[in-house]
Design an enzyme around this catalytic site. Structure first.
Site, short mmCIF file in Angstrom:
data_model
loop_
_atom_site.label_atom_id
_atom_site.label_comp_id
_atom_site.label_asym_id
_atom_site.label_seq_id
_atom_site.Cartn_x
_atom_site.Cartn_y
_atom_site.Cartn_z
N GLU A 1 0.83 -1.23 0.00
CA GLU A 1 0.00 0.00 0.00
C GLU A 1 0.85 1.26 0.00
O GLU A 1 0.46 2.28 0.56
CB GLU A 1 -0.93 0.03 1.21
C1 LIG Z 1 2.68 -9.47 -0.16
C2 LIG Z 1 2.46 -8.33 -1.08
C3 LIG Z 1 1.17 -7.99 -1.45
C4 LIG Z 1 0.95 -6.95 -2.36
N1 LIG Z 1 -0.32 -6.68 -2.80
C5 LIG Z 1 -0.48 -5.83 -3.84
C6 LIG Z 1 -1.75 -5.71 -4.50
O1 LIG Z 1 -2.73 -6.32 -4.11
N2 LIG Z 1 -1.83 -4.90 -5.57
C7 LIG Z 1 -0.77 -4.20 -6.05
O2 LIG Z 1 -0.92 -3.48 -7.04
N3 LIG Z 1 0.43 -4.27 -5.44
C8 LIG Z 1 0.60 -5.08 -4.36
N4 LIG Z 1 1.83 -5.19 -3.75
C9 LIG Z 1 2.92 -4.36 -4.21
C10 LIG Z 1 3.34 -3.32 -3.18
O3 LIG Z 1 2.38 -2.31 -3.06
C11 LIG Z 1 4.73 -2.82 -3.57
O4 LIG Z 1 5.64 -3.90 -3.30
C12 LIG Z 1 5.15 -1.58 -2.84
O5 LIG Z 1 4.35 -0.49 -3.21
C13 LIG Z 1 6.61 -1.23 -3.09
O6 LIG Z 1 6.96 -1.32 -4.44
P1 LIG Z 1 8.25 -2.17 -4.86
O7 LIG Z 1 8.13 -3.51 -4.23
O8 LIG Z 1 8.39 -2.10 -6.31
O9 LIG Z 1 9.45 -1.44 -4.16
P2 LIG Z 1 10.29 -0.23 -4.77
O10 LIG Z 1 9.38 0.79 -5.31
O11 LIG Z 1 11.34 -0.76 -5.66
O12 LIG Z 1 10.98 0.35 -3.45
C14 LIG Z 1 12.15 -0.20 -2.85
C15 LIG Z 1 12.63 0.76 -1.76
O13 LIG Z 1 12.93 2.04 -2.34
C16 LIG Z 1 12.16 3.05 -1.71
N5 LIG Z 1 11.74 4.03 -2.71
C17 LIG Z 1 11.23 3.81 -3.94
N6 LIG Z 1 10.96 4.98 -4.56
C18 LIG Z 1 11.29 5.96 -3.72
C19 LIG Z 1 11.24 7.41 -3.78
N7 LIG Z 1 10.75 8.06 -4.83
N8 LIG Z 1 11.69 8.10 -2.70
C20 LIG Z 1 12.16 7.46 -1.62
N9 LIG Z 1 12.23 6.11 -1.50
C21 LIG Z 1 11.80 5.37 -2.54
C22 LIG Z 1 10.96 2.35 -1.10
O14 LIG Z 1 10.44 3.06 0.02
C23 LIG Z 1 11.58 1.00 -0.69
O15 LIG Z 1 12.19 1.12 0.56
C24 LIG Z 1 2.05 -6.20 -2.83
C25 LIG Z 1 3.35 -6.52 -2.41
C26 LIG Z 1 3.56 -7.58 -1.57
C27 LIG Z 1 4.97 -7.95 -1.21
#
Ligand SMILES: Cc1cc2nc3c(=O)[nH]c(=O)nc-3n(C[C@H](O)[C@H](O)[C@H](O)COP(=O)(O)OP(=O)(O)OC[C@H]3O[C@@H](n4cnc5c(N)ncnc54)[C@H](O)[C@@H]3O)c2cc1C
Length: 593
Positions: A437
């Site tokens: 989220e």
């Molecule tokens: C179990 C699970 C259930 C999920 N359910 C859903 C779902 O139902 N629907 C859906 O659409 N998604 C879902 N997600 C996805 C989830 O919302 C994302 O994993 C989350 O938003 C983070 O994106 P990412 O994993 O690509 O991490 P990234 O965006 O790659 O982030 C990695 C790190 O970098 C930091 N970061 C990234 N960009 C910035 C920035 N601009 N400034 C500062 N820091 C930054 C983040 O805070 C984090 O610490 C789910 C994920 C999991 C693991």
């Protein structure tokens, strides 16, 4: 007997006294809701959570889920529990009565959400996502789409999902590439979504995916994203589920926690295109999806509260039973609950949990007052406050859950680290709440960038004025709450100075917002928690003379004092980090890490 008993008296106390419930039920839409209704809803929900959902939690953790023949299989116990959940009418308690919902305030429904999450967070995610999808469609879809989908979603016959994430588009949704090509009155959606929670399952008769995708002529970035509704089964002319649509689960993730919540890779359009319908206006899909995301963010905060509460309950039970060591003034060996360090952990768990509950329920109450008010000025004020509170409820309450569920393991000693007590599962299950989220880092940036800086601190300042109004009653309460008064006053000063610092340093130090956002979020969350516990302590003192449950009221006072002594001092450290700016954070080159 179940090992989870929802703390109904504490929840009622929080709703009535910390979430301004009298103001909520004074709204015309809630004129039929009274204290008795709330009491019976909470009692029934507590029975369902404790007797039906809680026993499935461990089963789900052990069995997990799998994909067989392009379909997700879940434990049979989950399908049975979902059936009972539906039959008991729980899916629609806060939904729009026009589509069969019961129209209860969010403030009450959120307490139920806390119970579902405490009992079985993997299960709870399914109806939670459906509710978010209902809200987004209710607000943004055409009447025709609403008539087609909402009644079935509200009744729980059908379930909803939220499809945003793609491999290259996580926090940064501007990078998403899923496409939607117009075909007559509909669209053909093609692309691959990852991490889709409850993306497929047999519990509901149809699954309604809300999908972000790009139209062929869409501008790049977030301004070119549209929202589509894509059902798992296409609908027959009579509205019943018919042939399978072109959307399938490819796999489910193996993860640290929430083992029974299927986290799916979903393939849209591998066989030509999944049929979908536009929700809202073209290229305005992200704004529409934010309705669902904000709903889910508060829900994730409540997941944090639920898991914290469950871990706390298990830890207290263990600490009463486990005998180790001796204590001054006691004969023989004592239960570990006698030791000051174990009490420190239990009180930290309890006060953080109650602070988080106070924050979440208050946020729900702001939403109720913002959505159902009749005075435009008051509506604007509550909407702004709800917008301010949402990232705090999501991020601070789930950070608190990390700390509380980790302490739960520590209270159990070695037994906490082995799986059989179940307390390790709460820790594993809670870990995702800081990530999905929108990560807590992203929440903190939203809080500072959009909620603090954008209006020059006006919404925060208005809230600080409200929070300062507890100072006079705290002064009148005398010595018993003196420490609460002084710690809260100091913490509010830190918050004001940090807010001013961020507002004035934005131009001087462009990286300051990003470098300080997390500490600012923790600072304001700590203050809000302290304010809520102080309010609870004041009510408790007032009721002490006439109440038959003095132990409960005394615990409200002790929690406020403990939090003032042990948690509010953290505000000083967070404020110092906010003031430090970005220099040391940004100095090293990437290759020097
Ligand atoms: C179990 C699970 C259930 C999920 N359910 C859903 C779902 O139902 N629907 C859906 O659409 N998604 C879902 N997600 C996805 C989830 O919302 C994302 O994993 C989350 O938003 C983070 O994106 P990412 O994993 O690509 O991490 P990234 O965006 O790659 O982030 C990695 C790190 O970098 C930091 N970061 C990234 N960009 C910035 C920035 N601009 N400034 C500062 N820091 C930054 C983040 O805070 C984090 O610490 C789910 C994920 C999991 C693991």
């Amino acid at each position: 007997m179940s090992d989870y008993q929802a703390p109904v008296p504490q929840m009622r106390f929080t709703i009535e006294h910390l979430a301004d419930f009298a103001e909520v039920v004074a709204l015309p839409d809630f004129s039929a809701v009274d204290a008795d209704t709330v009491g019976s809803v909470l009692e029934e929900a507590a029975k369902f959570a404790g007797n039906v959902l809680a026993p499935t939690n461990w089963i789900g953790d052990r069995q997990g889920v799998k994909v067989v023949d392009r379909a997700v299989q879940v434990p049979q116990e989950f399908t049975d529990a979902y059936q009972q959940f539906r039959e008991a009418g729980w899916p629609g308690i806060a939904s729009n009565p026009e589509f069969g919902g019961q129209g209860l305030p969010k403030t009450v429904a959120l307490a139920c959400d806390e119970m579902w999450a405490a009992a079985n967070v993997s299960f709870a995610l399914c109806p939670e996502l459906s509710q978010g999808a209902i809200l987004a469609m209710d607000r943004h879809a055409t009447d025709e789409l609403k008539q087609t989908y909402l009644e079935k979603l509200v009744s729980g016959e059908w379930a909803g999902t939220m499809c945003l994430t793609e491999p290259q588009a996580g926090s940064d949704l501007s990078a998403l590439t899923t496409r939607a090509e117009p075909r007559g009155d509909r669209y053909l959606v093609t692309g691959r979504k990852i991490y889709i929670t409850w993306g497929d399952h047999p519990m509901a008769e149809n699954i309604i995916h809300l999908v972000l995708a790009r139209l062929p002529d869409a501008p790049p970035g977030t301004k070119g994203i549209s929202l589509f509704v894509v059902p798992k089964y296409k609908l027959n002319d009579d509205g019943t589920p018919g042939a399978l649509n072109d959307v399938f689960p490819v796999s489910v993730e193996h993860k640290l926690g929430i083992h029974a919540s299927p986290t799916c890779v979903l393939a849209f359009g591998d066989e030509g295109g999944a049929e979908g319908w536009l929700v809202g206006k073209p290229n305005e899909g992200l704004a529409a999806m934010f309705t669902m995301m904000n709903y889910m963010r508060l829900g994730v905060g409540a997941q944090g509260v639920g898991l914290s509460e469950r871990s706390y309950q298990k830890s207290v039970a263990y600490a009463r039973e486990r005998v180790q060591g001796r204590a001054p003034g006691e004969k023989g060996r004592v239960a570990i609950i006698r030791h000051p360090d174990v009490r420190r952990m239990l009180l930290l768990m309890r006060s953080l949990t109650q602070a988080a509950r106070g924050i979440c329920y208050y946020t729900a109450s702001c939403l109720d007052r913002g959505a159902h008010g009749t005075d435009p000025e008051a509506v604007g004020r509550w909407q702004s406050r709800a917008e301010l509170m949402t990232p705090i409820a999501k991020a601070w309450c789930t950070e608190a859950a990390q700390e509380v569920t980790e302490l739960g393991i520590q209270v159990h000693g070695g037994m906490g680290y082995v799986e059989e007590t179940g307390v390790a599962q709460f820790y594993r299950d809670a870990r995702i709440a800081s990530i999905y989220e929108g990560t807590n880092g992203i929440q903190a940036i939203d809080l500072v960038g959009r909620k603090l800086l954008r209006d020059g601190g006006a919404t925060v300042s208005d809230f600080v004025t409200d929070m300062r109004s507890v100072d006079a009653p705290l002064a009148n309460a005398g010595e018993g709450l003196a420490v609460v008064r002084s710690a809260l006053s100091r913490a509010l000063d830190e918050l004001v100075q940090s807010s001013t610092h961020l507002i004035t340093s934005e131009k001087r130090d462009p990286e300051a917002t990003g470098a300080a956002a997390f500490d600012y979020m923790m600072l304001i969350g700590n203050v809000l928690g302290g304010w809520q516990l102080a309010r609870g302590a004041l009510v408790a003192l007032e009721q002490m003379a006439t109440s038959s449950d003095k132990a409960f009221l005394q615990s409200q006072v002790v929690m406020a004092r403990f939090y003032a002594e042990h948690v509010l001092p953290r505000c000083t450290a967070h404020a110092a980090a906010v003031r430090a700016g970005s220099a040391s954070t940004m100095e090293l080159a990437a290759e020097s890490f």
